[in-house]
Design an enzyme around this catalytic site. Sequence first.
Site, PDB file in Angstrom:
ATOM      1  N   LYS A   1       0.833  -1.209   0.000  1.00  0.00           N
ATOM      2  CA  LYS A   1       0.000   0.000   0.000  1.00  0.00           C
ATOM      3  C   LYS A   1       0.869   1.262   0.000  1.00  0.00           C
ATOM      4  O   LYS A   1       0.670   2.164  -0.814  1.00  0.00           O
ATOM      5  CB  LYS A   1      -0.935   0.018   1.231  1.00  0.00           C
TER       6      LYS A   1
ATOM      7  N   ARG B   1      -0.074  -9.275  13.180  1.00  0.00           N
ATOM      8  CA  ARG B   1      -0.756  -8.266  12.360  1.00  0.00           C
ATOM      9  C   ARG B   1      -1.552  -8.930  11.243  1.00  0.00           C
ATOM     10  O   ARG B   1      -2.651  -8.483  10.894  1.00  0.00           O
ATOM     11  CB  ARG B   1       0.269  -7.280  11.788  1.00  0.00           C
TER      12      ARG B   1
ATOM     13  N   ARG C   1      -9.927   0.264   8.289  1.00  0.00           N
ATOM     14  CA  ARG C   1      -9.346  -1.042   8.543  1.00  0.00           C
ATOM     15  C   ARG C   1     -10.251  -1.898   9.406  1.00  0.00           C
ATOM     16  O   ARG C   1      -9.892  -3.012   9.769  1.00  0.00           O
ATOM     17  CB  ARG C   1      -8.104  -0.769   9.320  1.00  0.00           C
TER      18      ARG C   1
ATOM     19  N   ARG D   1      12.256  -5.052   4.661  1.00  0.00           N
ATOM     20  CA  ARG D   1      11.778  -3.664   4.535  1.00  0.00           C
ATOM     21  C   ARG D   1      12.683  -2.700   5.301  1.00  0.00           C
ATOM     22  O   ARG D   1      13.098  -2.956   6.406  1.00  0.00           O
ATOM     23  CB  ARG D   1      10.351  -3.528   5.063  1.00  0.00           C
TER      24      ARG D   1
ATOM     25  N   ARG E   1      11.252  -0.899  10.944  1.00  0.00           N
ATOM     26  CA  ARG E   1      10.084  -0.613  11.789  1.00  0.00           C
ATOM     27  C   ARG E   1      10.019  -1.599  12.954  1.00  0.00           C
ATOM     28  O   ARG E   1      10.205  -2.798  12.756  1.00  0.00           O
ATOM     29  CB  ARG E   1       8.805  -0.712  10.941  1.00  0.00           C
TER      30      ARG E   1
HETATM   31  P1  AP5 Z   1       4.788  -1.532   1.932  1.00  0.00           P
HETATM   32  O1  AP5 Z   1       4.440  -0.755   0.724  1.00  0.00           O
HETATM   33  O2  AP5 Z   1       5.481  -0.832   3.055  1.00  0.00           O
HETATM   34  O3  AP5 Z   1       3.495  -2.297   2.473  1.00  0.00           O
HETATM   35  P2  AP5 Z   1       2.203  -1.731   3.222  1.00  0.00           P
HETATM   36  O4  AP5 Z   1       1.036  -2.402   2.598  1.00  0.00           O
HETATM   37  O5  AP5 Z   1       2.221  -0.248   3.269  1.00  0.00           O
HETATM   38  O6  AP5 Z   1       2.483  -2.397   4.646  1.00  0.00           O
HETATM   39  P3  AP5 Z   1       2.412  -1.779   6.124  1.00  0.00           P
HETATM   40  O7  AP5 Z   1       3.161  -2.745   7.013  1.00  0.00           O
HETATM   41  O8  AP5 Z   1       2.824  -0.366   6.164  1.00  0.00           O
HETATM   42  O9  AP5 Z   1       0.904  -1.923   6.390  1.00  0.00           O
HETATM   43  P4  AP5 Z   1       0.192  -1.959   7.733  1.00  0.00           P
HETATM   44  O10 AP5 Z   1      -1.174  -1.824   7.253  1.00  0.00           O
HETATM   45  O11 AP5 Z   1       0.429  -3.112   8.616  1.00  0.00           O
HETATM   46  O12 AP5 Z   1       0.912  -0.782   8.559  1.00  0.00           O
HETATM   47  P5  AP5 Z   1       0.463   0.688   8.883  1.00  0.00           P
HETATM   48  O13 AP5 Z   1       1.644   1.548   8.846  1.00  0.00           O
HETATM   49  O14 AP5 Z   1      -0.729   1.046   8.077  1.00  0.00           O
HETATM   50  O15 AP5 Z   1       5.644  -2.804   1.458  1.00  0.00           O
HETATM   51  C1  AP5 Z   1       6.196  -3.734   2.369  1.00  0.00           C
HETATM   52  C2  AP5 Z   1       7.589  -4.181   1.882  1.00  0.00           C
HETATM   53  O16 AP5 Z   1       7.444  -4.910   0.661  1.00  0.00           O
HETATM   54  C3  AP5 Z   1       8.539  -3.016   1.564  1.00  0.00           C
HETATM   55  O17 AP5 Z   1       9.843  -3.382   1.890  1.00  0.00           O
HETATM   56  C4  AP5 Z   1       8.394  -2.831   0.039  1.00  0.00           C
HETATM   57  O18 AP5 Z   1       9.559  -2.266  -0.555  1.00  0.00           O
HETATM   58  C5  AP5 Z   1       8.128  -4.257  -0.414  1.00  0.00           C
HETATM   59  N1  AP5 Z   1       7.241  -4.338  -1.589  1.00  0.00           N
HETATM   60  C6  AP5 Z   1       6.138  -3.589  -1.847  1.00  0.00           C
HETATM   61  N2  AP5 Z   1       5.567  -3.965  -3.011  1.00  0.00           N
HETATM   62  C7  AP5 Z   1       6.319  -4.999  -3.474  1.00  0.00           C
HETATM   63  C8  AP5 Z   1       6.237  -5.838  -4.638  1.00  0.00           C
HETATM   64  N3  AP5 Z   1       5.254  -5.665  -5.554  1.00  0.00           N
HETATM   65  N4  AP5 Z   1       7.176  -6.806  -4.799  1.00  0.00           N
HETATM   66  C9  AP5 Z   1       8.166  -6.985  -3.879  1.00  0.00           C
HETATM   67  N5  AP5 Z   1       8.298  -6.230  -2.772  1.00  0.00           N
HETATM   68  C10 AP5 Z   1       7.390  -5.249  -2.568  1.00  0.00           C
HETATM   69  O19 AP5 Z   1      -0.045   0.509  10.384  1.00  0.00           O
HETATM   70  C11 AP5 Z   1       0.853   0.244  11.439  1.00  0.00           C
HETATM   71  C12 AP5 Z   1       0.083   0.106  12.750  1.00  0.00           C
HETATM   72  O20 AP5 Z   1      -0.598   1.341  13.046  1.00  0.00           O
HETATM   73  C13 AP5 Z   1      -1.043  -0.944  12.775  1.00  0.00           C
HETATM   74  O21 AP5 Z   1      -0.548  -2.230  13.079  1.00  0.00           O
HETATM   75  C14 AP5 Z   1      -1.953  -0.377  13.864  1.00  0.00           C
HETATM   76  O22 AP5 Z   1      -1.434  -0.626  15.159  1.00  0.00           O
HETATM   77  C15 AP5 Z   1      -1.876   1.122  13.635  1.00  0.00           C
HETATM   78  N6  AP5 Z   1      -2.916   1.599  12.686  1.00  0.00           N
HETATM   79  C16 AP5 Z   1      -2.705   2.183  11.455  1.00  0.00           C
HETATM   80  N7  AP5 Z   1      -3.862   2.473  10.852  1.00  0.00           N
HETATM   81  C17 AP5 Z   1      -4.839   2.059  11.705  1.00  0.00           C
HETATM   82  C18 AP5 Z   1      -6.254   2.074  11.637  1.00  0.00           C
HETATM   83  N8  AP5 Z   1      -6.898   2.565  10.555  1.00  0.00           N
HETATM   84  N9  AP5 Z   1      -6.955   1.544  12.688  1.00  0.00           N
HETATM   85  C19 AP5 Z   1      -6.323   1.046  13.773  1.00  0.00           C
HETATM   86  N10 AP5 Z   1      -4.987   0.999  13.908  1.00  0.00           N
HETATM   87  C20 AP5 Z   1      -4.245   1.506  12.883  1.00  0.00           C
HETATM   88 ZN    ZN Z   2       2.430   1.147   4.859  1.00  0.00          ZN
END
Ligand code: AP5
Ligand code: ZN
Length: 214
Positions: A13, A167, A88, A123, A156
Amino acid sequence: MRIVLLGAPGAGKGTQAQFLMEKFGIPQISTGDMLRAAIKAGTELGKQAKAVMDAGQLVSDELIIGLVKERIAEDDCKAGFLLDGFPRTIPQADAMKENGIAVDHVLEFDVPDEVIVERMAGRRVHSGSGRVYHLVYNPPKEEGKDDVTGEELSIRPDDEEATVRKRLAIYHEQTKPLVDFYQGEATSGNCQYLTVDGTQAVESVSVLLAEKLA
Ligand code: AP5
Ligand code: ZN
């Protein structure tokens, strides 16, 4: 253009948000980045969120909904935005509807759990901007350094394997129901729903998204 990016942790994402925000000139609203910024700044919100995030759990709906409502009300969101990591849970999606925040496109990234566990191990992030890299699949131009600022990249705290698995379990339980929710919205003509094979290379996914959204 108002876009929701839907997908498991590590599905890509944040990576595709970087591409889409440049392509369409709309801001990325990443609730994860906002929470990490609050932790870094030591605010009350950050203090409340830190332990929850480090454990791989979800922050309360109430807190997150308030945060997103405030952000969407800002001027730069008038022409559209990219929601990354929100909604989410079903209550978060309901709150959007109740507040009259419509969505044009929902993009679902489909990636199997085992691929995700491997991705997370490689990552690296630039904590100041939220820019994300991968040691093998999306390496920075200079090892260990952000392409734009040259600052050090970091790991991270929630990318440890046990936390990633936690997660993923929470994703399947609390976020996956949004697939049905938004497919229903699409059937009612309220948005367009698109599922993308997120296992393809970063550039291939971007090309596909650009084609579908053109
Ligand atoms: P990346 O693009 O970073 O993936 P992502 O989908 O953004 O993953 P996140 O871990 O950021 O998602 P998340 O939803 O768990 O975390 P968030 O920060 O929202 O890609 C991942 C890796 O793969 C990278 O190294 C990238 O280079 C690689 N990659 C990407 N595409 C690729 C491809 N096509 N091929 C190969 N490699 C690839 O949330 C963190 C925390 O915040 C949550 O756990 C929760 O505690 C809290 N939080 C956030 N939002 C909410 C909400 N709405 N409600 C409640 N709690 C929340
Ligand atoms: Zn992300």
